[in-house]
Write a protein that holds these residues in place. Structure first.
Motif, short mmCIF file in Angstrom:
data_model
loop_
_atom_site.label_atom_id
_atom_site.label_comp_id
_atom_site.label_asym_id
_atom_site.label_seq_id
_atom_site.Cartn_x
_atom_site.Cartn_y
_atom_site.Cartn_z
N GLU A 157 0.83 -1.21 0.00
CA GLU A 157 0.00 0.00 0.00
C GLU A 157 0.86 1.26 0.00
O GLU A 157 0.61 2.21 -0.74
CB GLU A 157 -0.92 -0.01 1.22
CG GLU A 157 -2.04 -1.03 1.15
CD GLU A 157 -3.07 -0.82 2.24
OE1 GLU A 157 -4.27 -1.01 1.95
OE2 GLU A 157 -2.69 -0.48 3.37
N THR B 187 -1.57 3.20 -2.97
CA THR B 187 -2.89 2.68 -3.34
C THR B 187 -3.34 1.68 -2.29
O THR B 187 -2.53 0.90 -1.79
CB THR B 187 -2.83 1.99 -4.71
OG1 THR B 187 -2.26 2.89 -5.66
CG2 THR B 187 -4.21 1.56 -5.18
N SER B 188 -4.61 1.68 -1.97
CA SER B 188 -5.12 0.73 -0.98
C SER B 188 -5.00 -0.70 -1.51
O SER B 188 -5.01 -0.94 -2.72
CB SER B 188 -6.58 1.02 -0.65
OG SER B 188 -7.43 0.62 -1.72
N LEU B 189 -4.87 -1.63 -0.59
CA LEU B 189 -4.77 -3.03 -0.98
C LEU B 189 -6.03 -3.48 -1.70
O LEU B 189 -5.97 -4.28 -2.64
CB LEU B 189 -4.53 -3.89 0.27
CG LEU B 189 -3.79 -5.22 0.09
CD1 LEU B 189 -2.45 -5.03 -0.60
CD2 LEU B 189 -3.59 -5.89 1.45
#
Length: 342
Positions: free
Chosen positions: A156, A161-163
């Motif tokens: 992340e 970026t979010s998982l």
């Protein structure tokens, strides 16, 4: 494809269906490995990159003088932990079976591996792990689970970026896996999860429980919900060479033994006979059981799930149940034996 039984033990519960969702627990790990290796292939990070670039909480970490030593008996780490160390479960933190001071402190801090997500954010998880000494030097020993959760936070931060978005953009989107993610798309389709005990089954998580909402901590080790069709599509893509999510060379690296014989022996209580570890997945190195075959790979989840790819038999198999495993070797031998025979 076959669905049998009901989604809960109550006789009026909904019948199991092909699109019933399950908490797949550690079957998440090979999917997380594929995500990581895709990022490596694109040059966004390297297997031998030190993870302190993204996890500064682990910088200058200490290592116990012995696995059962007091938490104050430490020495400096001889080197930094790498992405490869996390994929191969060789960070120095993970499942500890013996009652040691580190085991007790991990339990107190609520960062011990378990069937449900720790009640904290990923940032807090990394901070708590980083404040603890490791049980062994980076790359020296095999300890299950914790490394993959550290890796998820690193991904992340490395990508910004979010998982959830990484998995959607790089795994589930390209493969069309509409029912796979870090929460149930429709809690009504989510089977009740149970744990076995001396008095029978007890509810671990109901359909409207932990996996019905967005988690505060998306676990790369065990956080996904999925269905049998989605998992068959995902692992068949990997078995067929990896497209469109991975090149064949990355799949080969992922499914090749990556730990030493001594580390494999250390992991026997979890790995079991005939099995070793690659990059985020179990790999079979010997036919210790008649259904096993060198070169086969896959993994199981503590909530009662298992996926296996056997190139020698040209098969991909998935079994999703809602009965949690009573222990590391409370496995699926009878199922895989039947599949191999068929």
């Amino acid at each position: 494809m076959h669905a049998g039984g009901r989604t809960a033990v109550e006789p009026d519960s909904a019948p199991m269906a092909e699109d019933t969702q399950f908490r797949i627990a550690s079957v998440t790990k090979p999917i997380g490995a594929a995500l990581t290796l895709g990022l490596v292939h694109e040059g966004l990070l390297g297997l031998d990159d030190p993870v302190t670039e993204w996890l500064p909480e682990l910088a200058g970490h200490r290592v116990l003088t012995a696995p059962d030593a007091p938490l104050t008996s430490t020495v400096p780490a001889v080197r930094e932990i790498t992405v490869r160390d996390l994929l191969t479960m060789r960070s120095g933190w993970g499942v500890i079976f013996e009652p040691t001071p580190l085991q007790r402190e991990m339990a107190r801090q609520q960062v011990s591996p378990g069937p449900l997500t720790p009640p904290m954010t990923g940032d807090e998880f990394v901070a708590r792990i980083g404040a603890l000494p490791a049980a062994c030097q980076p790359g020296a020993g095999w300890l299950y689970d914790t490394s993959m959760d550290l890796l998820g936070v690193a991904l992340e931060r490395a990508t910004g970026t979010s998982l959830a978005r990484l998995v959607a953009d790089r795994i589930t989107g390209p493969l069309g896996l509409a029912s796979t993610g870090f929460r149930a798309t429709d809690p009504a389709r989510l089977a009740t999860a149970y744990l076995p005990g001396p008095d029978g089954l007890t509810v671990l998580d109901p359909p409207d429980g932990m996996f019905a909402a967005e988690p505060t901590f998306r676990e790369l080790s065990s956080g996904l919900v999925s269905t049998a069709p989605d998992l068959l599509r995902c692992f068949t893509a990997l078995a067929d060479g990896g497209a469109p999510i991975l090149p064949a060379a990355s799949v080969e690296a992922m499914t090749t033994e990556a730990i030493t014989p001594a580390q494999r022996d250390q992991g026997v209580p979890i790995l079991g006979p005939g099995l070793s570890w690659g990059l985020g997945t179990g790999v079979e190195i010997a036919a210790a059981e008649p259904w096993q075959a060198p070169g086969a790979w896959g993994w199981t989840g503590g909530t009662g799930t298992t996926v296996r790819v056997d190139p020698s038999r040209e098969l991909v198999g998935v079994l999703l149940t809602q009965r949690g495993m009573a222990g590391p070797q409370d496995g699926f031998d009878s199922f895989w034996s039947a599949v191999a025979t068929a």
